[in-house]
Design a protein around this motif. Structure first.
Motif, mmCIF file in Angstrom:
data_model
loop_
_atom_site.group_PDB
_atom_site.id
_atom_site.type_symbol
_atom_site.label_atom_id
_atom_site.label_comp_id
_atom_site.label_asym_id
_atom_site.label_seq_id
_atom_site.Cartn_x
_atom_site.Cartn_y
_atom_site.Cartn_z
ATOM 1 N N GLN A 103 64.984 -55.261 -29.490
ATOM 2 C CA GLN A 103 64.938 -54.371 -30.651
ATOM 3 C C GLN A 103 63.574 -54.401 -31.333
ATOM 4 O OE1 GLN A 103 67.468 -52.391 -31.148
ATOM 5 N NE2 GLN A 103 68.767 -53.394 -29.662
ATOM 6 N N ASN A 104 62.934 -55.573 -31.310
ATOM 7 C CA ASN A 104 61.680 -55.729 -32.043
ATOM 8 C C ASN A 104 60.945 -56.972 -31.554
ATOM 9 O OD1 ASN A 104 59.675 -55.490 -34.035
ATOM 10 N ND2 ASN A 104 60.897 -56.547 -35.572
ATOM 11 N N LYS A 164 58.500 -53.039 -28.291
ATOM 12 C CA LYS A 164 59.682 -53.222 -27.432
ATOM 13 C C LYS A 164 59.343 -54.061 -26.198
ATOM 14 C CE LYS A 164 62.256 -50.413 -29.904
ATOM 15 N NZ LYS A 164 63.030 -50.948 -30.981
#
Length: 186
Positions: A103-104, A164
Motif C-alpha cells: 500500500q505504501n 508501491k
C-alpha cells in the motif's frame, strides 16, 4: 567518497495488506496467541507484534490483515509467513502461499547538502507543491511519475512516501535532483 543521493535511500516502513481467510474470531484469536493485543473499544482488530522481523500485524475479523513496520520486501514476506504459521497453529485454514499488496513504502534519502526551500518554492511548479514554513518545516512536492509525495527539508533530507515498489523512491530522487539542478539550486 561522497554517497550519491540516490544511493542514500533507506526504506523506513512498508505497509502491505493481505487477505488470509474469510472470517476470523478475534476474541478467540487474541485469547490463544501470546502477547496478542485486542481491545475492541480502542481498535477493531487484533495487534500482533513480531520481533524478528520487527513488524506489527493488524488482524481484522474480515480475514484481512495489514502489516506495518517492515524495512524490506524480504522482511515483509517473512512476517506474512510467520503470521500465516501463527494462524494455522490455531487451526485456521490459511493458504500455504499468502500474497500481499504493498500500500505504501516510506523511504528516506539525503541530498548531502542544505537546500533553500524558499527558492525551491518559487522555482517549482506551484500546482505540485505546498510550502508553509509556519505550519510545517518541510516543502511538500507531489510527483506524478512516480506517483509519490516527497517532503524536502532545508537540511537536504528527503522523505518519500506513497511508493508501491522500492524503485519509486529512486526515480523520485533522480527527478528531484534533475529539477533542482535545472533551476541552479543544487
Amino acid at each position: 567518497m561522497k554517497v550519491r543521493p540516490e544511493d542514500s535511500l533507506k526504506i523506513e516502513n512498508i505497509v502491505a495488506s493481505a487477505k488470509v481467510c474469510d472470517y476470523l474470531d478475534l476474541p478467540a484469536l487474541a485469547s490463544k496467541i501470546k502477547d496478542a493485543e485486542y481491545n475492541k473499544k480502542r481498535f477493531p482488530g487484533v495487534v500482533l507484534r513480531m520481533q524478528d522481523p520487527k513488524i506489527a500485524a493488524l488482524v481484522f475479523g474480515s480475514g484481512k490483515v495489514v502489516l506495518t513496520g517492515a524495512k524490506s520486501i524480504d522482511s515483509l514476506s517473512k512476517g506474512l509467513n510467520i503470521l500465516g504459521g501463527l494462524l494455522r497453529k490455531q487451526g485456521i485454514d490459511i493458504p500455504k502461499k499468502l500474497d500481499y499488496k504493498i500500500q505504501n513504502i516510506v523511504t528516506s534519502a539525503d541530498l548531502a547538502t542544505p537546500i533553500n526551500l524558499n527558492k525551491i518554492a518559487v522555482g517549482f511548479n506551484l500546482d505540485k507543491i505546498e510550502y508553509e514554513p509556519e505550519q510545517f518545516p518541510g516543502l511538500v512536492y507531489r510527483l506524478d511519475n512516480p506517483k509519490v509525495v516527497v517532503l524536502l527539508f532545508g537540511s537536504g533530507k528527503l522523505i518519500i512516501t506513497g511508493g508501491k515498489v522500492p524503485e519509486d523512491a529512486k526515480k523520485a530522487v533522480v527527478k528531484i535532483l534533475s529539477d533542482l539542478r535545472s533551476l541552479g539550486l543544487l
